[in-house]
Structure formats: C-alpha cells, structure tokens
Design a protein around this motif. Structure first.
Motif, PDB file in Angstrom:
ATOM      1  N   THR A 208       0.810  -1.226   0.000  1.00 43.48           N
ATOM      2  CA  THR A 208       0.000   0.000   0.000  1.00 43.48           C
ATOM      3  C   THR A 208       0.843   1.275   0.000  1.00 43.48           C
ATOM      4  O   THR A 208       0.338   2.351   0.297  1.00 43.48           O
ATOM      5  CB  THR A 208      -0.940   0.022   1.228  1.00 43.48           C
ATOM      6  N   THR A 209       2.124   1.153  -0.327  1.00 43.49           N
ATOM      7  CA  THR A 209       2.950   2.355  -0.484  1.00 43.49           C
ATOM      8  C   THR A 209       3.469   2.410  -1.908  1.00 43.49           C
ATOM      9  O   THR A 209       3.733   1.364  -2.519  1.00 43.49           O
ATOM     10  CB  THR A 209       4.152   2.358   0.492  1.00 43.49           C
ATOM     11  N   ALA A 210       3.630   3.632  -2.415  1.00 46.18           N
ATOM     12  CA  ALA A 210       4.050   3.804  -3.806  1.00 46.18           C
ATOM     13  C   ALA A 210       5.422   3.193  -4.060  1.00 46.18           C
ATOM     14  O   ALA A 210       5.655   2.542  -5.096  1.00 46.18           O
ATOM     15  CB  ALA A 210       4.053   5.295  -4.148  1.00 46.18           C
ATOM     16  N   THR A 211       6.330   3.355  -3.132  1.00 46.17           N
ATOM     17  CA  THR A 211       7.684   2.842  -3.312  1.00 46.17           C
ATOM     18  C   THR A 211       7.704   1.321  -3.423  1.00 46.17           C
ATOM     19  O   THR A 211       8.316   0.751  -4.339  1.00 46.17           O
ATOM     20  CB  THR A 211       8.598   3.285  -2.147  1.00 46.17           C
ATOM     21  N   GLU A 212       7.011   0.653  -2.499  1.00 47.38           N
ATOM     22  CA  GLU A 212       6.974  -0.805  -2.507  1.00 47.38           C
ATOM     23  C   GLU A 212       6.233  -1.326  -3.737  1.00 47.38           C
ATOM     24  O   GLU A 212       6.595  -2.365  -4.299  1.00 47.38           O
ATOM     25  CB  GLU A 212       6.311  -1.330  -1.226  1.00 47.38           C
ATOM     26  N   LEU A 213       5.197  -0.606  -4.167  1.00 49.28           N
ATOM     27  CA  LEU A 213       4.462  -1.025  -5.360  1.00 49.28           C
ATOM     28  C   LEU A 213       5.370  -0.945  -6.585  1.00 49.28           C
ATOM     29  O   LEU A 213       5.335  -1.829  -7.448  1.00 49.28           O
ATOM     30  CB  LEU A 213       3.215  -0.155  -5.557  1.00 49.28           C
ATOM     31  N   LEU A 342      -5.532   5.145  -4.965  1.00 48.86           N
ATOM     32  CA  LEU A 342      -6.456   6.006  -5.721  1.00 48.86           C
ATOM     33  C   LEU A 342      -7.175   6.974  -4.782  1.00 48.86           C
ATOM     34  O   LEU A 342      -7.348   8.156  -5.109  1.00 48.86           O
ATOM     35  CB  LEU A 342      -7.466   5.160  -6.492  1.00 48.86           C
ATOM     36  N   ASN A 343      -7.598   6.485  -3.641  1.00 50.47           N
ATOM     37  CA  ASN A 343      -8.260   7.369  -2.673  1.00 50.47           C
ATOM     38  C   ASN A 343      -7.282   8.398  -2.115  1.00 50.47           C
ATOM     39  O   ASN A 343      -7.638   9.569  -1.943  1.00 50.47           O
ATOM     40  CB  ASN A 343      -8.884   6.541  -1.542  1.00 50.47           C
ATOM     41  N   GLU A 344      -6.052   7.978  -1.848  1.00 51.38           N
ATOM     42  CA  GLU A 344      -5.059   8.899  -1.301  1.00 51.38           C
ATOM     43  C   GLU A 344      -4.653   9.974  -2.300  1.00 51.38           C
ATOM     44  O   GLU A 344      -4.225  11.058  -1.905  1.00 51.38           O
ATOM     45  CB  GLU A 344      -3.818   8.115  -0.848  1.00 51.38           C
ATOM     46  N   SER A 345      -4.808   9.679  -3.599  1.00 49.63           N
ATOM     47  CA  SER A 345      -4.420  10.665  -4.617  1.00 49.63           C
ATOM     48  C   SER A 345      -5.303  11.913  -4.559  1.00 49.63           C
ATOM     49  O   SER A 345      -4.883  13.010  -4.936  1.00 49.63           O
ATOM     50  CB  SER A 345      -4.496  10.053  -6.013  1.00 49.63           C
ATOM     51  N   TRP A 348      -9.946  11.455  -7.525  1.00 49.10           N
ATOM     52  CA  TRP A 348     -11.116  10.748  -8.037  1.00 49.10           C
ATOM     53  C   TRP A 348     -12.204  10.617  -6.985  1.00 49.10           C
ATOM     54  O   TRP A 348     -11.917  10.455  -5.792  1.00 49.10           O
ATOM     55  CB  TRP A 348     -10.697   9.360  -8.551  1.00 49.10           C
ATOM     56  N   HIS A 349     -13.424  10.662  -7.461  1.00 47.79           N
ATOM     57  CA  HIS A 349     -14.574  10.527  -6.564  1.00 47.79           C
ATOM     58  C   HIS A 349     -14.585   9.103  -5.992  1.00 47.79           C
ATOM     59  O   HIS A 349     -14.336   8.135  -6.703  1.00 47.79           O
ATOM     60  CB  HIS A 349     -15.872  10.798  -7.335  1.00 47.79           C
ATOM     61  N   ALA A 350     -14.875   8.995  -4.705  1.00 51.94           N
ATOM     62  CA  ALA A 350     -14.894   7.683  -4.051  1.00 51.94           C
ATOM     63  C   ALA A 350     -15.875   6.724  -4.709  1.00 51.94           C
ATOM     64  O   ALA A 350     -15.619   5.515  -4.796  1.00 51.94           O
ATOM     65  CB  ALA A 350     -15.238   7.844  -2.565  1.00 51.94           C
ATOM     66  N   ASP A 351     -17.010   7.246  -5.203  1.00 53.73           N
ATOM     67  CA  ASP A 351     -17.994   6.383  -5.854  1.00 53.73           C
ATOM     68  C   ASP A 351     -17.444   5.784  -7.145  1.00 53.73           C
ATOM     69  O   ASP A 351     -17.765   4.645  -7.496  1.00 53.73           O
ATOM     70  CB  ASP A 351     -19.277   7.160  -6.160  1.00 53.73           C
ATOM     71  N   MET A 382      -8.597   5.240 -14.986  1.00 52.96           N
ATOM     72  CA  MET A 382      -7.813   4.062 -15.331  1.00 52.96           C
ATOM     73  C   MET A 382      -6.611   4.433 -16.195  1.00 52.96           C
ATOM     74  O   MET A 382      -5.534   3.814 -16.085  1.00 52.96           O
ATOM     75  CB  MET A 382      -8.696   3.030 -16.024  1.00 52.96           C
ATOM     76  N   ALA A 383      -6.776   5.438 -17.062  1.00 55.63           N
ATOM     77  CA  ALA A 383      -5.641   5.909 -17.868  1.00 55.63           C
ATOM     78  C   ALA A 383      -4.588   6.540 -16.954  1.00 55.63           C
ATOM     79  O   ALA A 383      -3.378   6.292 -17.109  1.00 55.63           O
ATOM     80  CB  ALA A 383      -6.114   6.901 -18.926  1.00 55.63           C
ATOM     81  N   TRP A 384      -5.053   7.363 -16.004  1.00 59.81           N
ATOM     82  CA  TRP A 384      -4.123   7.986 -15.058  1.00 59.81           C
ATOM     83  C   TRP A 384      -3.427   6.930 -14.216  1.00 59.81           C
ATOM     84  O   TRP A 384      -2.217   6.994 -13.987  1.00 59.81           O
ATOM     85  CB  TRP A 384      -4.890   8.948 -14.143  1.00 59.81           C
ATOM     86  N   TRP A 385      -4.183   5.942 -13.756  1.00 62.98           N
ATOM     87  CA  TRP A 385      -3.622   4.880 -12.918  1.00 62.98           C
ATOM     88  C   TRP A 385      -2.531   4.113 -13.657  1.00 62.98           C
ATOM     89  O   TRP A 385      -1.461   3.831 -13.089  1.00 62.98           O
ATOM     90  CB  TRP A 385      -4.740   3.944 -12.471  1.00 62.98           C
ATOM     91  N   ALA A 386      -2.776   3.791 -14.921  1.00 63.30           N
ATOM     92  CA  ALA A 386      -1.781   3.047 -15.704  1.00 63.30           C
ATOM     93  C   ALA A 386      -0.502   3.873 -15.865  1.00 63.30           C
ATOM     94  O   ALA A 386       0.613   3.344 -15.726  1.00 63.30           O
ATOM     95  CB  ALA A 386      -2.351   2.672 -17.059  1.00 63.30           C
TER      96      ALA A 386
END
Length: 406
Positions: A208-213, A342-345, A348-351, A382-386
């Motif tokens: 759940t951390t960016a570095t480890e991911l 995604l929520n921490e970013s 994006w809306h939670a829904d 999803m584009a941003w996430w990729a």
C-alpha cells in the motif's frame, strides 16, 4: 447355561409363557401359542428396560446374540437400544422428499434457477457434504441442534473454524427453506449461535505504499513464466479485478478496439454485469497475449488443459516465485493497493473508485440513487492509474541502477 439350537427346537409350548435364558440379558420367550420371541433385558440409568429383537427362527440364535452385543455397545456409548430401534423405524418411514439431503438438493436447485454462481453452488454442496453422513438420510424434522453440533464439532476439531462457521450457515439456510415449504417449524441451527469458535479474521496482504508497489511492478516485469500467467500478473495491478474474474476471462468479453472488458453477471460476485475501461497499457498486454492464445476460449488457458483457465493459485504461486510471500503480496491484494492509492491521490470521486472495484453500496437508500457507472471518470481514472504505475516502475528501476562515478 447358554442356549443351543437343539434346545430351542425341543422347547414345547406350555400353559403359560416361560423363558429360556442365553446370557447377558438375552432370553427366548416361549408363548402358549407356540411363538418363540427373542427379548433382551437391560438397564439404563438404573431403570430396567426390554428390547424386542425378533421371532425365532426368523432371527437365529447367532443373529440374536449379535444384536445383543450391538445393544451392549450402544449402552456403553450412552445410547438407549430401544430409542435407536424406534429412530430406525421412523427413518425407514421417511418420505424420500423430506430427508435433509433431499430438501438441501431441492434448495440448491432453486438457488441455481435464481442464478447463483456455479462456484458458490459448488462451495455449498461441499459444505453440505460434511453434514450428509451425520443426518443426510434422516427426516429433516427429526434433526436436532445436538445432531448439527456433532457434525460441526467434527470439522472444528480439525482446526477448520471458518469452515465450521460457514457450514452452520449453509445448513441453516436448508432448514429455513424447509420452514418456508411447510416441512418443519423451527431452525435448530439458531440455537447454535455462539457455540462455535470464532475464526480469526485474516486480511489479505497488500502493498500500500508507492515505493513498494514500484518494486513489485519491476519484479513482475521480470517474470519469465508461462505467457498467460505473465500477462495476468501484469494486468492485475493495472485493472485490479478479483483474481477469479481475470483468470476465467474469455476472449469474447474483450473489445480491444473500443478498449472495454465486459464481464457478464454470472461471473461477478454481486451478480451484476461489470464493464472495465482498458487503458492503452492493458490493451497492449492483451494484444500480445492474443497472438499466443487467440485460438482458445479462455484468454488465460491452463497449460496442458486449454479448456480450463489457469488455476486460482497460479498467480499467488507466481508471486511466491518472485520472492513476495503471502505476508507481503497476494493477487487479491492488488485491489486493496489500488483502492488505497487512488483514494489517497485525492483526484477521483470515491464512488467512481468503488464502482471500478465492483463493490456493492451497503446503504440501500444510496444504492437506489447510485445507478450510474461513473464511466467517463473511470476511463480517465484508469488511464491515469496506468501512467502512474509506469512512473512508479521507472522510479524503482532508476533507484536500482548503480551510480555513475565517471
């Protein structure tokens, strides 16, 4: 002195009934009518009781002794032979449609007609299979809380606390169906609430951390296993579906030109169809895989058994091979990873995130109003996430490179 067949055949009827003792409480009652009946005298909790074993010669001397010995064993185990005989007679009269097994199968057939997933039906059948040896062929109305508890304790004794808990729930659903179909009036599993050991909740491990991911993504890129497994591993962090939804995906579900993956309702946990927007990176992975498995129904076929998808353990085994143990990362854990980051970013809306995860809204009022798919936002997300994952991977690669010292 023990009886013999010669002595029994020589016994003559008298004016009054009389007994010929064999031993251990067993005797032959000779009646004035000429009938000869086996009886067993025994005691339960200090009270004398009598068990009718049957007529001679239909029940031979050897058979009568065998039944006497069986009755003695039952008494040692704390059972009353007379009560067991009565239960046996009642079981023999049970209408086939009213046995616990028959009602359970009828209930499963109803659930199947209502569209319950095959995998869920299979799990219910598996759990009921533990109950059938105990009371499957008995009248469902004769099954008590104690009977059910014996079956549950057998599973619990093996350390399978969660299995026992789910088994109680599934058995209870059968009894509630029997109530609804006017076969019984009470659910005996209700009294067992709190009787079983509460299983310890085990959360699926997730990075759940960016570095480890970033490090995990870099490791996945280096995986050199089967093409289908490698593609599935690369898609899990990109699309974060449930592992079963990905591994059983069929090529017919993908529209790579429109960049949409459409999962039918029967394959979804919540029994609702689900669409996933495919970012360019995911489309590229799928096109590469298509060149390998295009001739198969499943996009991720099992090696040596192409008519089946890769197994549910394949992705976790692959992560283990990469050095990520179950306490660090699991295939299902990518969902928690995506949800967290995604929520921490804050972008994006939670829904939209929840809809992408195909979660059901718990609040019934909100669920009535949240009918939209948040599709446009999800496409952008999803584009941003990729792209974000690409950046994390590149950062991990850069940190792993040796510094140039000139």
């Amino acid at each position: 002195m023990p009886l013999t067949d010669t002595a029994i055949r020589a016994a003559k009827a008298g004016d009054k009934p009389y007994k010929l003792a064999d031993g251990g409480g067993l005797y032959l009652l000779v009646n004035p009518t000429g009938s000869r009946l086996w009886r067993l005298k025994y005691r339960i909790e200090g009270k004398e009781k009598l068990l009718a074993i049957g007529p001679y010669p239909d029940v031979t001397l050897a058979k009568a002794r065998e039944r006497r010995d069986d009755a003695k064993k039952a008494i040692i185990d704390g059972a009353d032979p007379s009560a067991l005989k009565k239960q046996s007679r009642e079981d023999a009269k049970v209408a086939p449609a009213n046995t616990f097994r028959a009602v359970a199968e009828e209930h499963l057939a109803k659930l199947e007609r209502e569209g319950l997933a095959d995998i869920t039906l299979g799990k219910r059948r598996w759990l009921l299979g533990f109950a059938y040896p105990h009371f499957g062929d008995r009248d469902i109305g004769s099954v008590s809380s104690a009977d059910v508890l014996v079956a549950l304790r057998e599973i619990e004794a093996k350390g399978h606390h969660e299995t026992a808990r789910r088994m109680r729930s599934v058995i209870g659903s059968v009894f509630r169906y029997a109530i609804a179909t006017a076969r019984i009036e009470n659910d005996p599993t209700f009294a067992l609430r709190g009787a079983l050991t509460t299983p310890r909740v085990q959360h699926r491990s997730a990075v759940t951390t960016a570095t480890e991911l970033g490090k995990l993504l870099k490791a996945i890129d280096g995986y050199r296993g089967q093409p289908a497994t490698r593609a599935a591993l690369r898609l899990m962090p990109l699309l974060f579906p449930r592992p079963g939804e990905l591994r059983a995906a069929r090529w017919s579900e993908f529209d790579l030109d429109k960049a949409i993956w459409s999962i039918p309702a029967e394959r979804m946990k919540m029994r609702r169809p689900h669409r996933i927007p495919l970012p360019p990176q995911a489309v590229a992975i799928l096109r590469e895989l298509h060149a390998v498995t295009a001739g198969e129904d499943f996009a991720f076929p099992c090696i040596g058994a192409a008519k089946k998808p890769i197994s549910e353990n394949t992705l976790n085994f692959a992560l283990r091979r990469l050095g990520f143990g179950p306490d660090i990362a699991t295939a299902h854990g990518f969902r928690a990873t995506a949800s967290t980051l995604l929520n921490e970013s804050g972008r994006w809306h939670a829904d939209a995130i929840e809809r992408q995860l195909a979660h059901a809204e718990n609040n019934e009022v909100r669920r009535a109003y949240l009918r939209g798919e948040h599709w446009e936002e999800r496409v952008r997300m999803m584009a941003w996430w990729a792209d974000h994952l690409d950046g994390l991977r590149e950062s991990a690669e850069a940190s792993a490179r040796p510094l140039c010292t000139g």
